[in-house]
Design a protein around this motif. Sequence first.
Motif, PDB file in Angstrom:
ATOM      1  N   SER A 142     -42.886  67.348 -52.782  1.00 34.89           N
ATOM      2  CA  SER A 142     -42.243  66.352 -51.933  1.00 34.89           C
ATOM      3  C   SER A 142     -43.280  65.615 -51.102  1.00 34.89           C
ATOM      4  O   SER A 142     -44.249  66.215 -50.629  1.00 34.89           O
ATOM      5  CB  SER A 142     -41.226  67.027 -50.996  1.00 34.89           C
ATOM      6  N   ARG A 143     -43.073  64.314 -50.899  1.00 34.11           N
ATOM      7  CA  ARG A 143     -44.014  63.506 -50.136  1.00 34.11           C
ATOM      8  C   ARG A 143     -44.048  63.897 -48.667  1.00 34.11           C
ATOM      9  O   ARG A 143     -44.991  63.561 -47.947  1.00 34.11           O
ATOM     10  CB  ARG A 143     -43.644  62.031 -50.240  1.00 34.11           C
ATOM     11  N   SER A 144     -43.039  64.624 -48.193  1.00 37.04           N
ATOM     12  CA  SER A 144     -43.007  65.011 -46.783  1.00 37.04           C
ATOM     13  C   SER A 144     -44.143  65.968 -46.424  1.00 37.04           C
ATOM     14  O   SER A 144     -44.448  66.159 -45.247  1.00 37.04           O
ATOM     15  CB  SER A 144     -41.661  65.666 -46.446  1.00 37.04           C
ATOM     16  N   PHE A 145     -44.771  66.563 -47.423  1.00 38.24           N
ATOM     17  CA  PHE A 145     -45.878  67.486 -47.173  1.00 38.24           C
ATOM     18  C   PHE A 145     -47.234  66.794 -47.164  1.00 38.24           C
ATOM     19  O   PHE A 145     -48.248  67.433 -46.915  1.00 38.24           O
ATOM     20  CB  PHE A 145     -45.884  68.598 -48.226  1.00 38.24           C
ATOM     21  N   GLY A 146     -47.286  65.498 -47.485  1.00 40.49           N
ATOM     22  CA  GLY A 146     -48.555  64.778 -47.456  1.00 40.49           C
ATOM     23  C   GLY A 146     -48.833  64.061 -48.756  1.00 40.49           C
ATOM     24  O   GLY A 146     -47.961  63.916 -49.618  1.00 40.49           O
ATOM     25  N   ALA A 147     -50.061  63.603 -48.902  1.00 41.37           N
ATOM     26  CA  ALA A 147     -50.453  62.780 -50.049  1.00 41.37           C
ATOM     27  C   ALA A 147     -51.005  63.632 -51.187  1.00 41.37           C
ATOM     28  O   ALA A 147     -51.601  64.683 -50.969  1.00 41.37           O
ATOM     29  CB  ALA A 147     -51.492  61.757 -49.616  1.00 41.37           C
ATOM     30  N   ILE A 148     -50.811  63.153 -52.391  1.00 39.68           N
ATOM     31  CA  ILE A 148     -51.402  63.786 -53.571  1.00 39.68           C
ATOM     32  C   ILE A 148     -52.830  63.277 -53.718  1.00 39.68           C
ATOM     33  O   ILE A 148     -53.070  62.073 -53.742  1.00 39.68           O
ATOM     34  CB  ILE A 148     -50.587  63.455 -54.826  1.00 39.68           C
ATOM     35  N   SER A 149     -53.759  64.195 -53.801  1.00 39.50           N
ATOM     36  CA  SER A 149     -55.173  63.818 -53.891  1.00 39.50           C
ATOM     37  C   SER A 149     -55.948  64.999 -54.466  1.00 39.50           C
ATOM     38  O   SER A 149     -55.361  65.956 -54.981  1.00 39.50           O
ATOM     39  CB  SER A 149     -55.727  63.453 -52.502  1.00 39.50           C
ATOM     40  N   HIS A 150     -57.281  64.931 -54.376  1.00 37.73           N
ATOM     41  CA  HIS A 150     -58.113  66.057 -54.816  1.00 37.73           C
ATOM     42  C   HIS A 150     -57.816  67.315 -54.023  1.00 37.73           C
ATOM     43  O   HIS A 150     -58.109  68.427 -54.463  1.00 37.73           O
ATOM     44  CB  HIS A 150     -59.595  65.701 -54.708  1.00 37.73           C
ATOM     45  N   LYS A 151     -57.199  67.164 -52.843  1.00 37.13           N
ATOM     46  CA  LYS A 151     -56.857  68.330 -52.025  1.00 37.13           C
ATOM     47  C   LYS A 151     -55.762  69.184 -52.690  1.00 37.13           C
ATOM     48  O   LYS A 151     -55.579  70.339 -52.330  1.00 37.13           O
ATOM     49  CB  LYS A 151     -56.374  67.875 -50.644  1.00 37.13           C
ATOM     50  N   SER A 152     -55.046  68.589 -53.653  1.00 41.12           N
ATOM     51  CA  SER A 152     -54.022  69.361 -54.372  1.00 41.12           C
ATOM     52  C   SER A 152     -54.672  70.457 -55.211  1.00 41.12           C
ATOM     53  O   SER A 152     -54.140  71.563 -55.318  1.00 41.12           O
ATOM     54  CB  SER A 152     -53.187  68.425 -55.261  1.00 41.12           C
ATOM     55  N   ASP A 153     -55.820  70.170 -55.808  1.00 37.14           N
ATOM     56  CA  ASP A 153     -56.569  71.196 -56.542  1.00 37.14           C
ATOM     57  C   ASP A 153     -57.131  72.254 -55.601  1.00 37.14           C
ATOM     58  O   ASP A 153     -57.232  73.432 -55.953  1.00 37.14           O
ATOM     59  CB  ASP A 153     -57.720  70.554 -57.324  1.00 37.14           C
ATOM     60  N   VAL A 154     -57.506  71.835 -54.384  1.00 40.97           N
ATOM     61  CA  VAL A 154     -58.028  72.779 -53.390  1.00 40.97           C
ATOM     62  C   VAL A 154     -56.958  73.806 -53.036  1.00 40.97           C
ATOM     63  O   VAL A 154     -57.237  75.001 -52.899  1.00 40.97           O
ATOM     64  CB  VAL A 154     -58.513  72.036 -52.129  1.00 40.97           C
ATOM     65  N   TYR A 155     -55.711  73.340 -52.901  1.00 44.48           N
ATOM     66  CA  TYR A 155     -54.606  74.259 -52.608  1.00 44.48           C
ATOM     67  C   TYR A 155     -54.473  75.310 -53.718  1.00 44.48           C
ATOM     68  O   TYR A 155     -54.377  76.514 -53.447  1.00 44.48           O
ATOM     69  CB  TYR A 155     -53.297  73.488 -52.464  1.00 44.48           C
ATOM     70  N   SER A 156     -54.474  74.854 -54.969  1.00 43.88           N
ATOM     71  CA  SER A 156     -54.341  75.780 -56.093  1.00 43.88           C
ATOM     72  C   SER A 156     -55.491  76.780 -56.114  1.00 43.88           C
ATOM     73  O   SER A 156     -55.297  77.969 -56.407  1.00 43.88           O
ATOM     74  CB  SER A 156     -54.313  74.997 -57.412  1.00 43.88           C
ATOM     75  N   PHE A 157     -56.692  76.310 -55.803  1.00 40.69           N
ATOM     76  CA  PHE A 157     -57.850  77.196 -55.747  1.00 40.69           C
ATOM     77  C   PHE A 157     -57.659  78.252 -54.664  1.00 40.69           C
ATOM     78  O   PHE A 157     -58.008  79.426 -54.859  1.00 40.69           O
ATOM     79  CB  PHE A 157     -59.113  76.380 -55.484  1.00 40.69           C
ATOM     80  N   GLY A 158     -57.086  77.868 -53.518  1.00 46.37           N
ATOM     81  CA  GLY A 158     -56.832  78.821 -52.445  1.00 46.37           C
ATOM     82  C   GLY A 158     -55.864  79.910 -52.866  1.00 46.37           C
ATOM     83  O   GLY A 158     -56.065  81.100 -52.563  1.00 46.37           O
ATOM     84  N   MET A 159     -54.812  79.530 -53.592  1.00 38.98           N
ATOM     85  CA  MET A 159     -53.849  80.529 -54.062  1.00 38.98           C
ATOM     86  C   MET A 159     -54.503  81.459 -55.081  1.00 38.98           C
ATOM     87  O   MET A 159     -54.227  82.662 -55.118  1.00 38.98           O
ATOM     88  CB  MET A 159     -52.643  79.830 -54.681  1.00 38.98           C
ATOM     89  N   LEU A 160     -55.396  80.910 -55.895  1.00 42.98           N
ATOM     90  CA  LEU A 160     -56.145  81.730 -56.844  1.00 42.98           C
ATOM     91  C   LEU A 160     -57.037  82.727 -56.115  1.00 42.98           C
ATOM     92  O   LEU A 160     -57.102  83.909 -56.479  1.00 42.98           O
ATOM     93  CB  LEU A 160     -56.981  80.826 -57.751  1.00 42.98           C
ATOM     94  N   LEU A 161     -57.722  82.269 -55.063  1.00 36.28           N
ATOM     95  CA  LEU A 161     -58.582  83.160 -54.281  1.00 36.28           C
ATOM     96  C   LEU A 161     -57.778  84.320 -53.699  1.00 36.28           C
ATOM     97  O   LEU A 161     -58.238  85.466 -53.678  1.00 36.28           O
ATOM     98  CB  LEU A 161     -59.252  82.385 -53.152  1.00 36.28           C
ATOM     99  N   MET A 162     -56.588  84.021 -53.208  1.00 31.43           N
ATOM    100  CA  MET A 162     -55.740  85.069 -52.635  1.00 31.43           C
ATOM    101  C   MET A 162     -55.450  86.158 -53.658  1.00 31.43           C
ATOM    102  O   MET A 162     -55.466  87.345 -53.348  1.00 31.43           O
ATOM    103  CB  MET A 162     -54.421  84.459 -52.139  1.00 31.43           C
ATOM    104  N   GLU A 163     -55.197  85.747 -54.890  1.00 35.24           N
ATOM    105  CA  GLU A 163     -54.891  86.736 -55.919  1.00 35.24           C
ATOM    106  C   GLU A 163     -56.132  87.522 -56.332  1.00 35.24           C
ATOM    107  O   GLU A 163     -56.030  88.700 -56.691  1.00 35.24           O
ATOM    108  CB  GLU A 163     -54.258  86.035 -57.119  1.00 35.24           C
TER     109      GLU A 163
END
Length: 375
Positions: free
Chosen positions: A239-260
Amino acid sequence: MCIAAKMITVRFILLPPTILVFLAYLLFRSKNSTDEVEKFLQKQQSLMPTRYAYTDIIRITGNFRQKLGQGGFGSVFKGVLPGGILVAVKMLGNSSCNGDEFINEVATLGTIHHFNVVRLVGFCAEGSKRALIYEYMLNGSLDKYIFTNGNKSCSHIFTLEKLNEIALGIAHGIEYLHRGCDMQILHFDIKPNNILLDMNFNPKLSDFGLAKLYPRERSLVTISAARGTIGYMAPELVSRSFGAISHKSDVYSFGMLLMEMVGGRRNADPHIDRLSRVYYPSWIYDKLVEQQHYHSNENLDITEVEKKLSLVALWCIQINSSHRPDISRVIEMLESDLDSLRIPTSPFFASDSLADVAEIEIDCSYDSDLVSELE
């Protein structure tokens, strides 16, 4: 007379065979040198993206004899190219890629050459038959190693140094996609299954089925449909209410990967006995806050490396994309000491109930309105 006879013998009898032997030797050396050059050129050619016929794919895979894996995209088979080069052949389903877009993406991804990105060797686009041929990764995907033993941390499988090295390698691969190519490449599907490990367990990004290419100067991206995997997908892709789609979207996925990688299990695990630990990112954040701000005496039973990776991950999974670091900053954090890192502001899930978290993770309805700009 004797001398003259000897000269005639040398000139007309012994010299011609000697010359012939010498010429044969030169020809042999020349041919051998040509063969070596041809071998080198053939080897180099085999490492470049090449278009194959479907009959070639059948031959390379031995009529699809050895299946390596199965996914929503199709199936992956082990193959051998001429010269004994091992490859992984991904046969795409009819809905995975289409026409000119498929060829264009193959040509672009074929120019990628980075140690932490799987090399595209070739492709097939013949009627409805489409395939991608990648270098073969001996040790398979990362998920086989971090989810093997339930609650057991992957630091028990890899050394702490290797754990941090794998995280850094993945980050370097993402940085190359974002900054090192002629076009900015957003992966949109970073997860353990798409991180492959070579014979030395060096990580390589794979599976660019959801990737999109954009001019490097563009900081914001507009897409027509949500893409990614639930649990790793950035909120702004929902949803756009969470912000813009950008390279930061990959950063989020990387963070979830790090957690695992740190937790050694899926982030959301309903089989965990203690309800407070069902959602690992929320649990580790609360414990780190308690330990730092409230001087809790509870033993977290994690090493400094695991604590550092957790802090970096918490920065990466901030709900607001503008609050996340870019991947270059993430690399700096991974290379820094634990003492230089501080706990970020509370991620979106930290103050939510587990029911709210589950609802956010499962709800993938997509808001198709134009994404808002980054702050």
